[in-house]
Design a protein around this motif. Structure first.
Motif, mmCIF file in Angstrom:
data_model
loop_
_atom_site.group_PDB
_atom_site.id
_atom_site.type_symbol
_atom_site.label_atom_id
_atom_site.label_comp_id
_atom_site.label_asym_id
_atom_site.label_seq_id
_atom_site.Cartn_x
_atom_site.Cartn_y
_atom_site.Cartn_z
ATOM 1 N N ALA A 265 0.834 -1.209 0.000
ATOM 2 C CA ALA A 265 0.000 0.000 0.000
ATOM 3 C C ALA A 265 0.865 1.252 0.000
ATOM 4 C CB ALA A 265 -0.931 -0.007 1.212
ATOM 5 N N HIS A 266 1.921 1.251 0.784
ATOM 6 C CA HIS A 266 2.816 2.406 0.800
ATOM 7 C C HIS A 266 3.553 2.551 -0.526
ATOM 8 C CE1 HIS A 266 2.856 2.290 5.439
ATOM 9 N NE2 HIS A 266 2.153 3.322 5.041
ATOM 10 N N PHE A 267 3.941 1.426 -1.126
ATOM 11 C CA PHE A 267 4.625 1.478 -2.420
ATOM 12 C C PHE A 267 3.709 2.088 -3.478
ATOM 13 C CE2 PHE A 267 5.617 -0.229 -6.587
ATOM 14 C CZ PHE A 267 6.985 -0.001 -6.690
ATOM 15 N N GLU A 268 2.485 1.610 -3.551
ATOM 16 C CA GLU A 268 1.570 2.096 -4.584
ATOM 17 C C GLU A 268 1.198 3.559 -4.361
ATOM 18 O OE1 GLU A 268 -1.521 -0.852 -4.434
ATOM 19 O OE2 GLU A 268 -0.526 -2.071 -5.985
ATOM 20 N N ALA A 269 1.127 3.988 -3.106
ATOM 21 C CA ALA A 269 0.853 5.398 -2.837
ATOM 22 C C ALA A 269 2.026 6.280 -3.248
ATOM 23 C CB ALA A 269 0.545 5.593 -1.351
ATOM 24 N N ALA A 270 3.244 5.776 -3.075
ATOM 25 C CA ALA A 270 4.436 6.555 -3.405
ATOM 26 C C ALA A 270 4.719 6.572 -4.901
ATOM 27 C CB ALA A 270 5.645 6.013 -2.641
ATOM 28 N N PHE A 271 4.349 5.502 -5.606
ATOM 29 C CA PHE A 271 4.700 5.368 -7.033
ATOM 30 C C PHE A 271 3.468 4.972 -7.846
ATOM 31 C CE2 PHE A 271 8.242 3.873 -4.337
ATOM 32 C CZ PHE A 271 9.100 4.939 -4.529
ATOM 33 N N PRO A 272 2.471 5.859 -7.933
ATOM 34 C CA PRO A 272 1.230 5.493 -8.626
ATOM 35 C C PRO A 272 1.394 5.271 -10.121
ATOM 36 C CG PRO A 272 1.253 7.837 -8.078
ATOM 37 C CD PRO A 272 2.428 7.226 -7.375
ATOM 38 N N GLY A 273 2.490 5.753 -10.707
ATOM 39 C CA GLY A 273 2.680 5.593 -12.142
ATOM 40 C C GLY A 273 3.295 4.275 -12.545
ATOM 41 N N LEU A 274 3.688 3.456 -11.579
ATOM 42 C CA LEU A 274 4.360 2.204 -11.889
ATOM 43 C C LEU A 274 3.409 1.024 -11.770
ATOM 44 C CD1 LEU A 274 7.816 2.633 -10.088
ATOM 45 C CD2 LEU A 274 7.300 2.877 -12.520
ATOM 46 N N GLU A 275 3.587 0.045 -12.657
ATOM 47 C CA GLU A 275 2.788 -1.175 -12.620
ATOM 48 C C GLU A 275 3.734 -2.374 -12.602
ATOM 49 O OE1 GLU A 275 -0.007 -1.192 -15.808
ATOM 50 O OE2 GLU A 275 -1.027 0.621 -15.135
ATOM 51 N N PRO A 276 4.216 -2.736 -11.429
ATOM 52 C CA PRO A 276 5.179 -3.832 -11.348
ATOM 53 C C PRO A 276 4.519 -5.192 -11.534
ATOM 54 C CG PRO A 276 4.596 -3.105 -9.161
ATOM 55 C CD PRO A 276 3.918 -2.155 -10.105
ATOM 56 N N VAL A 277 5.352 -6.165 -11.809
ATOM 57 C CA VAL A 277 4.937 -7.567 -11.753
ATOM 58 C C VAL A 277 5.226 -8.054 -10.334
ATOM 59 C CG1 VAL A 277 5.408 -9.900 -12.587
ATOM 60 C CG2 VAL A 277 5.427 -7.963 -14.189
ATOM 61 N N TRP A 278 4.224 -8.649 -9.690
ATOM 62 C CA TRP A 278 4.407 -9.153 -8.337
ATOM 63 C C TRP A 278 4.772 -10.630 -8.404
ATOM 64 C CZ3 TRP A 278 4.610 -5.677 -4.531
ATOM 65 C CH2 TRP A 278 4.039 -4.415 -4.775
ATOM 66 N N LEU A 279 5.848 -10.996 -7.726
ATOM 67 C CA LEU A 279 6.346 -12.372 -7.748
ATOM 68 C C LEU A 279 5.892 -13.097 -6.484
ATOM 69 C CD1 LEU A 279 10.018 -11.671 -8.913
ATOM 70 C CD2 LEU A 279 8.039 -12.298 -10.333
ATOM 71 N N PRO A 280 5.027 -14.086 -6.599
ATOM 72 C CA PRO A 280 4.554 -14.804 -5.407
ATOM 73 C C PRO A 280 5.717 -15.429 -4.633
ATOM 74 C CG PRO A 280 3.217 -15.363 -7.320
ATOM 75 C CD PRO A 280 4.404 -14.594 -7.830
ATOM 76 N N CYS A 281 5.610 -15.385 -3.314
ATOM 77 C CA CYS A 281 6.618 -16.008 -2.464
ATOM 78 C C CYS A 281 5.944 -16.483 -1.182
ATOM 79 C CB CYS A 281 7.768 -15.046 -2.164
ATOM 80 S SG CYS A 281 7.259 -13.575 -1.246
ATOM 81 N N SER A 282 6.726 -17.022 -0.280
ATOM 82 C CA SER A 282 6.156 -17.625 0.920
ATOM 83 C C SER A 282 5.457 -16.619 1.823
ATOM 84 C CB SER A 282 7.252 -18.348 1.701
ATOM 85 O OG SER A 282 8.287 -17.449 2.064
ATOM 86 N N ALA A 283 5.782 -15.331 1.689
ATOM 87 C CA ALA A 283 5.151 -14.302 2.515
ATOM 88 C C ALA A 283 3.916 -13.703 1.857
ATOM 89 C CB ALA A 283 6.153 -13.196 2.827
ATOM 90 N N GLY A 284 3.547 -14.215 0.673
ATOM 91 C CA GLY A 284 2.387 -13.691 -0.030
ATOM 92 C C GLY A 284 2.723 -13.309 -1.455
ATOM 93 N N ASP A 285 1.741 -12.738 -2.130
ATOM 94 C CA ASP A 285 1.895 -12.427 -3.552
ATOM 95 C C ASP A 285 2.279 -10.980 -3.817
ATOM 96 O OD1 ASP A 285 1.167 -15.020 -3.989
ATOM 97 O OD2 ASP A 285 -0.913 -14.567 -4.553
ATOM 98 N N ASP A 286 2.566 -10.207 -2.779
ATOM 99 C CA ASP A 286 2.865 -8.795 -3.003
ATOM 100 C C ASP A 286 3.995 -8.293 -2.107
ATOM 101 O OD1 ASP A 286 1.495 -8.951 -0.645
ATOM 102 O OD2 ASP A 286 -0.146 -7.631 -1.242
ATOM 103 N N ALA A 287 4.977 -9.153 -1.860
ATOM 104 C CA ALA A 287 6.130 -8.758 -1.047
ATOM 105 C C ALA A 287 7.378 -8.521 -1.890
ATOM 106 C CB ALA A 287 6.427 -9.826 0.014
ATOM 107 N N VAL A 288 7.414 -9.089 -3.095
ATOM 108 C CA VAL A 288 8.551 -8.942 -4.009
ATOM 109 C C VAL A 288 8.005 -8.542 -5.369
ATOM 110 C CG1 VAL A 288 10.478 -10.106 -5.163
ATOM 111 C CG2 VAL A 288 9.935 -10.654 -2.769
ATOM 112 N N LEU A 289 8.613 -7.523 -5.967
ATOM 113 C CA LEU A 289 8.123 -7.041 -7.252
ATOM 114 C C LEU A 289 9.252 -6.990 -8.275
ATOM 115 C CD1 LEU A 289 9.030 -3.768 -7.731
ATOM 116 C CD2 LEU A 289 7.510 -3.543 -5.759
ATOM 117 N N LEU A 290 8.849 -6.956 -9.524
ATOM 118 C CA LEU A 290 9.790 -6.908 -10.642
ATOM 119 C C LEU A 290 9.405 -5.755 -11.552
ATOM 120 C CD1 LEU A 290 11.066 -9.905 -12.755
ATOM 121 C CD2 LEU A 290 9.980 -7.972 -13.905
#
Length: 292
Positions: free
Chosen positions: A255-280
């Motif tokens: 949520a903080h990432f998307e608020a800070a960088f609304p112009g970016l659309e990353p690919v989210w890489l699923p991992c053991s902590a969930g689907d939105d902890a690591v982005l590409l």
């Protein structure tokens, strides 16, 4: 007392004491198994097949003393043993650097990044390398790659140097001290890995003692956790090859990432902590996204 009984008893002590986990284990039983087997000089999978083995009085006393030290100091177990593992690879660790646990290791080790890269990378940057674990894993994953690991902390780089030497990678991993991208001015990379400080100020204030024992420099990300990330995204496109990729860990701060960088659309890489902890993010999206 058998090994299994000693671990069960130690787990009960840890549970009763209310220690916090998250530095390689997630529960009292696994933490107790790690501490007891390490103290007894046993392989960490010994319990699976040798739980019925008897432990003499001296061994019990030594293992229980280590468990009591874990409770009294509230230091992560890895700091007490001087060793941690990330995807089966051992690393030296002490309080100069955070304990190896980056979620980026998952797509790196299981090969998912290769599909995005197309060709194996020849130059990899591990930004905020800390203990050097991601730099080592990258060098092991791509034997022809040259890896640069940078960090602001000279003490963390001392730990990283021990791990680079431990794995015989001194000819392929270049460790440098610097703030953000300053250490790689004018250089370009096929892949940039970054596990930055991203813990917001409110979360920092609420961390349990085990996490406060780690260097705050490696954790604290400012009011919204995005202070370092802002500087990174403002300049990273200038350091990526045309087909280059950035893989960034932000934990539970989407949520903080998307608020800070609304112009970016990353690919989210699923991992053991969930689907939105690591982005590409690729070079094209970084160059056109105009991050704030």
């Amino acid at each position: 007392m058998t090994l299994a009984e000693l671990v069960e008893r130690s787990a009960a002590r840890l549970e009763q004491a209310g220690v916090a986990y998250g530095h390689g284990t997630t529960c009292a039983y696994d933490e107790a198994a790690w501490l007891v087997q390490w103290q007894l000089g046993l392989p960490l999978d010994e319990l699976a097949t040798g739980g019925d083995a008897r432990v003499d009085a001296a061994g019990c006393a030594a293992a229980e003393a280590l468990v009591e030290r874990r409770i009294a100091t509230r230091l992560p177990a890895a700091y007490l043993t001087g060793e941690a593992w990330l995807h089966g690879v051992p690393f030296f660790i002490d309080a100069r650097a955070i304990v190896p646990r980056s979620l980026i290791a998952e797509p790196l080790v299981d090969g998912r990044l290769d599909a995005w890269l197309g060709e194996p990378p020849t130059r990899v940057l591990d930004l905020c390398t800390g203990n050097g674990s991601l730099a080592v894993l990258a060098a092991l994953a791509w034997p022809d790659a040259q890896v640069v690991g940078t960090d602001l902390s000279a003490e963390a780089l001392e730990v990283a140097a021990r791990n680079v030497a431990r794995h015989g990678l001194g000819q392929r991993i270049d460790l440098r001290r610097g703030s953000g991208l300053a250490a790689v001015a004018g250089e370009h990379f096929d892949l940039v890995l970054c596990n930055p400080p991203y813990v917001p100020a409110a979360s920092m204030a609420a961390l349990p003692p085990e996490f406060r024992a780690e260097p705050a420099l490696a954790l604290a990300g400012g009011s919204d956790g995005m202070d370092f990330v802002r500087g990174l995204l403002a300049g990273i496109a200038n350091h990526l090859a045309p087909d280059g990729l950035l893989v960034l860990e932000i934990g539970h701060e989407r949520a903080h990432f998307e608020a800070a960088f609304p112009g970016l659309e990353p690919v989210w890489l699923p991992c053991s902590a969930g689907d939105d902890a690591v982005l590409l993010l690729d070079h094209a999206s970084l160059a056109s996204g105009r991050p704030a």
